[in-house]
Design a protein around this motif. Structure first.
Motif, PDB file in Angstrom:
ATOM      1  N   PHE A 259      45.513  30.640  40.330  1.00 14.55           N
ATOM      2  CA  PHE A 259      45.169  30.920  38.929  1.00 14.55           C
ATOM      3  C   PHE A 259      45.407  32.395  38.643  1.00 14.55           C
ATOM      4  O   PHE A 259      44.839  33.262  39.308  1.00 14.55           O
ATOM      5  CB  PHE A 259      43.717  30.566  38.645  1.00 14.55           C
ATOM      6  CG  PHE A 259      43.338  30.665  37.186  1.00 14.55           C
ATOM      7  CD1 PHE A 259      43.584  29.617  36.315  1.00 14.55           C
ATOM      8  CD2 PHE A 259      42.741  31.810  36.679  1.00 14.55           C
ATOM      9  CE1 PHE A 259      43.249  29.692  34.980  1.00 14.55           C
ATOM     10  CE2 PHE A 259      42.404  31.907  35.338  1.00 14.55           C
ATOM     11  CZ  PHE A 259      42.661  30.845  34.484  1.00 14.55           C
ATOM     12  N   GLY A 260      46.240  32.686  37.651  1.00 14.84           N
ATOM     13  CA  GLY A 260      46.556  34.076  37.326  1.00 14.84           C
ATOM     14  C   GLY A 260      46.640  34.341  35.840  1.00 14.84           C
ATOM     15  O   GLY A 260      47.351  35.256  35.411  1.00 14.84           O
ATOM     16  N   GLN A 261      45.899  33.567  35.042  1.00 20.58           N
ATOM     17  CA  GLN A 261      45.979  33.709  33.589  1.00 20.58           C
ATOM     18  C   GLN A 261      44.992  34.763  33.085  1.00 20.58           C
ATOM     19  O   GLN A 261      43.779  34.607  33.197  1.00 20.58           O
ATOM     20  CB  GLN A 261      45.704  32.367  32.895  1.00 20.58           C
ATOM     21  CG  GLN A 261      45.962  32.404  31.401  1.00 20.58           C
ATOM     22  CD  GLN A 261      45.834  31.028  30.764  1.00 20.58           C
ATOM     23  OE1 GLN A 261      45.666  30.024  31.454  1.00 20.58           O
ATOM     24  NE2 GLN A 261      45.894  30.980  29.440  1.00 20.58           N
ATOM     25  N   TRP A 262      45.543  35.842  32.536  1.00 15.71           N
ATOM     26  CA  TRP A 262      44.712  36.937  32.045  1.00 15.71           C
ATOM     27  C   TRP A 262      44.264  36.668  30.609  1.00 15.71           C
ATOM     28  O   TRP A 262      44.954  36.001  29.839  1.00 15.71           O
ATOM     29  CB  TRP A 262      45.488  38.245  32.090  1.00 15.71           C
ATOM     30  CG  TRP A 262      45.783  38.736  33.469  1.00 15.71           C
ATOM     31  CD1 TRP A 262      46.873  38.451  34.228  1.00 15.71           C
ATOM     32  CD2 TRP A 262      44.962  39.604  34.259  1.00 15.71           C
ATOM     33  NE1 TRP A 262      46.805  39.077  35.447  1.00 15.71           N
ATOM     34  CE2 TRP A 262      45.636  39.802  35.496  1.00 15.71           C
ATOM     35  CE3 TRP A 262      43.740  40.239  34.050  1.00 15.71           C
ATOM     36  CZ2 TRP A 262      45.111  40.599  36.505  1.00 15.71           C
ATOM     37  CZ3 TRP A 262      43.224  41.047  35.057  1.00 15.71           C
ATOM     38  CH2 TRP A 262      43.899  41.216  36.265  1.00 15.71           C
ATOM     39  N   SER A 263      43.112  37.226  30.279  1.00 17.55           N
ATOM     40  CA  SER A 263      42.647  37.201  28.891  1.00 17.55           C
ATOM     41  C   SER A 263      43.617  38.026  28.043  1.00 17.55           C
ATOM     42  O   SER A 263      44.227  38.983  28.554  1.00 17.55           O
ATOM     43  CB  SER A 263      41.234  37.789  28.815  1.00 17.55           C
ATOM     44  OG  SER A 263      40.683  37.654  27.530  1.00 17.55           O
ATOM     45  N   PRO A 267      45.628  42.748  32.021  1.00 19.56           N
ATOM     46  CA  PRO A 267      44.791  43.907  32.353  1.00 19.56           C
ATOM     47  C   PRO A 267      45.252  45.150  31.592  1.00 19.56           C
ATOM     48  O   PRO A 267      46.445  45.386  31.456  1.00 19.56           O
ATOM     49  CB  PRO A 267      45.011  44.078  33.852  1.00 19.56           C
ATOM     50  CG  PRO A 267      46.410  43.557  34.073  1.00 19.56           C
ATOM     51  CD  PRO A 267      46.594  42.436  33.091  1.00 19.56           C
ATOM     52  N   ASN A 268      44.294  45.910  31.099  1.00 22.47           N
ATOM     53  CA  ASN A 268      44.655  47.106  30.311  1.00 22.47           C
ATOM     54  C   ASN A 268      44.270  48.410  30.998  1.00 22.47           C
ATOM     55  O   ASN A 268      44.541  49.484  30.482  1.00 22.47           O
ATOM     56  CB  ASN A 268      44.014  47.036  28.922  1.00 22.47           C
ATOM     57  CG  ASN A 268      42.494  47.008  28.983  1.00 22.47           C
ATOM     58  OD1 ASN A 268      41.893  47.214  30.034  1.00 22.47           O
ATOM     59  ND2 ASN A 268      41.872  46.719  27.847  1.00 22.47           N
ATOM     60  N   GLU A 273      40.354  50.649  35.662  1.00 21.75           N
ATOM     61  CA  GLU A 273      39.774  49.344  35.954  1.00 21.75           C
ATOM     62  C   GLU A 273      40.587  48.659  37.052  1.00 21.75           C
ATOM     63  O   GLU A 273      41.664  48.109  36.815  1.00 21.75           O
ATOM     64  CB  GLU A 273      39.746  48.486  34.687  1.00 21.75           C
ATOM     65  CG  GLU A 273      38.854  49.080  33.596  1.00 21.75           C
ATOM     66  CD  GLU A 273      38.823  48.225  32.339  1.00 21.75           C
ATOM     67  OE1 GLU A 273      37.798  48.260  31.639  1.00 21.75           O
ATOM     68  OE2 GLU A 273      39.832  47.535  32.057  1.00 21.75           O
ATOM     69  N   LYS A 274      40.040  48.677  38.259  1.00 25.93           N
ATOM     70  CA  LYS A 274      40.756  48.135  39.413  1.00 25.93           C
ATOM     71  C   LYS A 274      40.120  46.874  39.985  1.00 25.93           C
ATOM     72  O   LYS A 274      40.666  46.290  40.928  1.00 25.93           O
ATOM     73  CB  LYS A 274      40.836  49.198  40.521  1.00 25.93           C
ATOM     74  CG  LYS A 274      41.702  50.401  40.180  1.00 25.93           C
ATOM     75  CD  LYS A 274      41.801  51.338  41.375  1.00 25.93           C
ATOM     76  CE  LYS A 274      42.721  52.514  41.073  1.00 25.93           C
ATOM     77  NZ  LYS A 274      42.852  53.422  42.247  1.00 25.93           N
ATOM     78  N   CYS A 275      38.983  46.465  39.441  1.00 21.97           N
ATOM     79  CA  CYS A 275      38.299  45.301  39.998  1.00 21.97           C
ATOM     80  C   CYS A 275      38.358  44.123  39.032  1.00 21.97           C
ATOM     81  O   CYS A 275      38.524  44.308  37.826  1.00 21.97           O
ATOM     82  CB  CYS A 275      36.853  45.640  40.353  1.00 21.97           C
ATOM     83  SG  CYS A 275      36.751  46.675  41.851  1.00 21.97           S
ATOM     84  N   ASN A 285      40.055  39.298  33.772  1.00 17.87           N
ATOM     85  CA  ASN A 285      39.853  40.586  33.110  1.00 17.87           C
ATOM     86  C   ASN A 285      39.775  41.662  34.186  1.00 17.87           C
ATOM     87  O   ASN A 285      39.304  41.412  35.293  1.00 17.87           O
ATOM     88  CB  ASN A 285      38.546  40.549  32.299  1.00 17.87           C
ATOM     89  CG  ASN A 285      38.223  41.877  31.650  1.00 17.87           C
ATOM     90  OD1 ASN A 285      38.895  42.291  30.712  1.00 17.87           O
ATOM     91  ND2 ASN A 285      37.193  42.546  32.153  1.00 17.87           N
ATOM     92  N   ASP A 286      40.266  42.867  33.889  1.00 20.19           N
ATOM     93  CA  ASP A 286      40.066  43.975  34.818  1.00 20.19           C
ATOM     94  C   ASP A 286      38.840  44.770  34.385  1.00 20.19           C
ATOM     95  O   ASP A 286      38.543  44.901  33.206  1.00 20.19           O
ATOM     96  CB  ASP A 286      41.306  44.858  34.934  1.00 20.19           C
ATOM     97  CG  ASP A 286      41.773  45.441  33.605  1.00 20.19           C
ATOM     98  OD1 ASP A 286      41.299  44.986  32.545  1.00 20.19           O
ATOM     99  OD2 ASP A 286      42.626  46.334  33.631  1.00 20.19           O
TER     100      ASP A 286
END
Length: 301
Positions: A259-263, A267-268, A273-275, A285-286
Motif C-alpha cells: 500500500f503506497g497511496q498518499w493523501s 508527502p510535502n 517530516e520524515k516519519c 501522510n508524512d
C-alpha cells in the motif's frame, strides 16, 4: 525477547493454550516452533523414537535463542539435570550432527568445561546441561529430553490472540492481526518502542482493506487523543530513511508492503517530516518525527 509464556498443546490436531508445559507442547515465539519437555527419562534411541511417534523430532538447539527457549522450560520445572538433544556422533565418531543434518560446528553453542571427553570411548550422544552448555554422554544414559514440532498457522494465531488480549488489543479477522489505538500522543521513536514493549510494532498497511480498517479504528478513537499537536492523523510503521526512500520498519518499500497511496498533497515534508502516519481519510501522510501524535500498534502472526 519473548520467553516461553504462551502454551500450546496438540489435541486432535488443534493448537490451543494450556497450563501445564511439562506434559504438553509449548509455543516459542522466538523460534516459531513447539517444544515438549519429557521429564520421564529415556535412553537416546527411545527419546528419538518417542518424538518421531508424536510427529516431531528430538530437539537440537542450533542457536543460543533456541537453547534459551529450552532452558526457560527447564528452569520453570526446576530441572537440575542435563537433557538429551538430537545431535549425535553415532554415524561418524566425533562428527556431531543434528537429526536434520546441522553440523554442531556451525552453531553458536558451547561445550561445558572439559567436554567433549568421550569417556571410555562410549559417548556418542549429546546432552545440554542446565546452563545451556553441551556434554557428550553415553547414548544408554537415562535422561529427560525435548521434542520439537514445527509451528502451524493456527498455533501462531492462538499465541497472537493471547498476547493481544493481555495488552488490550482487538483482533480483526479481516486482516489476521490485532490493533491498539494509543491516544496518548508520543513521538515516532517512542511510539515505536511502546508498540515493541507490548509485543507488536507500529501498524503497517499491507492493502486497501487494512487502510480502511485503520481509518475506522482512527475515527472510533479520535476523541481519545490527548496532547497531540493535531488530531487528523496517527503515526504508523514507515518512514523516510537515510537513503531518502520511504520504507516500512520491516525494510520493505511501500510498494512491496502492498500500500503506497498518499493523501492528496502528501508527502510535502512541511517542517522536516520524515516519519509516517495515516491520515483520517485512511491514506498516507508524512509527519515530524519528534512531535507527539496518536499512534496505532499492530500484533500479527
Amino acid at each position: 525477547m519473548f520467553q516461553l509464556t504462551f502454551l500450546c498443546a496438540i489435541l486432535h490436531m488443534v493448537c490451543y493454550a494450556v497450563s501445564n508445559p511439562a506434559t504438553n507442547y509449548v509455543y516459542s515465539y522466538e523460534e516459531d516452533a513447539l517444544f515438549r519437555l519429557h521429564i520421564i527419562p529415556a535412553v537416546w534411541s527411545d527419546a528419538a523414537l518417542r518424538c518421531q511417534l508424536e510427529g516431531g523430532v528430538l530437539a537440537s538447539p542450533t542457536s543460543r535463542g533456541m537453547a534459551q527457549a529450552m532452558l526457560s522450560t527447564m528452569e520453570i520445572h526446576k530441572l537440575a539435570t542435563s537433557v538429551f538433544i538430537g545431535t549425535t556422533g553415532i554415524l561418524s565418531k566425533g562428527d556431531f550432527k543434528s537429526l536434520d543434518g546441522t553440523d554442531l560446528a556451525k552453531t553458536s553453542l558451547e561445550w561445558a568445561a572439559r567436554e567433549p571427553n568421550n569417556a571410555n570411548n562410549a559417548e556418542d550422544c549429546l546432552a545440554m546441561n542446565e546452563l545451556g552448555a553441551l556434554e557428550d554422554v553415553s547414548c544408554s544414559n537415562l535422561l529427560p529430553y525435548f521434542c520439537r514440532k514445527e509451528s502451524t498457522k493456527k498455533c501462531r494465531v492462538t499465541h497472537v490472540k493471547s498476547l493481544c488480549k493481555n495488552h488490550g488489543y482487538k483482533w480483526e479477522s479481516d486482516t489476521g492481526s490485532c490493533y491498539k489505538f494509543h491516544g496518548a500522543a508520543k513521538s515516532w521513536r517512542v511510539a515505536l518502542a511502546t508498540c515493541h514493549s507490548e509485543g507488536g510494532h507500529l501498524a503497517i498497511i499491507n492493502n486497501e482493506n487494512e487502510s480502511k480498517l485503520l481509518k475506522k479504528i482512527y475515527k472510533e478513537h479520535v476523541e481519545n487523543i490527548v496532547v497531540a499537536k493535531e488530531s487528523r492523523h496517527a503515526l504508523i510503521g514507515f518512514r523516510r530513511w537515510d537513503d531518502g526512500e520511504w520504507a516500512t520498519i520491516h525494510g520493505e518499500s511501500l510498494g512491496e508492503a502492498g500500500f503506497g497511496q498518499w493523501s492528496p498533497g502528501e508527502p510535502n515534508n512541511s517542517g522536516e517530516e520524515k516519519c509516517g502516519s495515516i491520515h483520517d481519510n485512511g491514506l498516507l501522510n508524512d509527519a515530524p518525527c519528534d512531535e507527539p501524535f496518536a499512534f496505532i500498534c499492530e500484533i500479527a502472526p
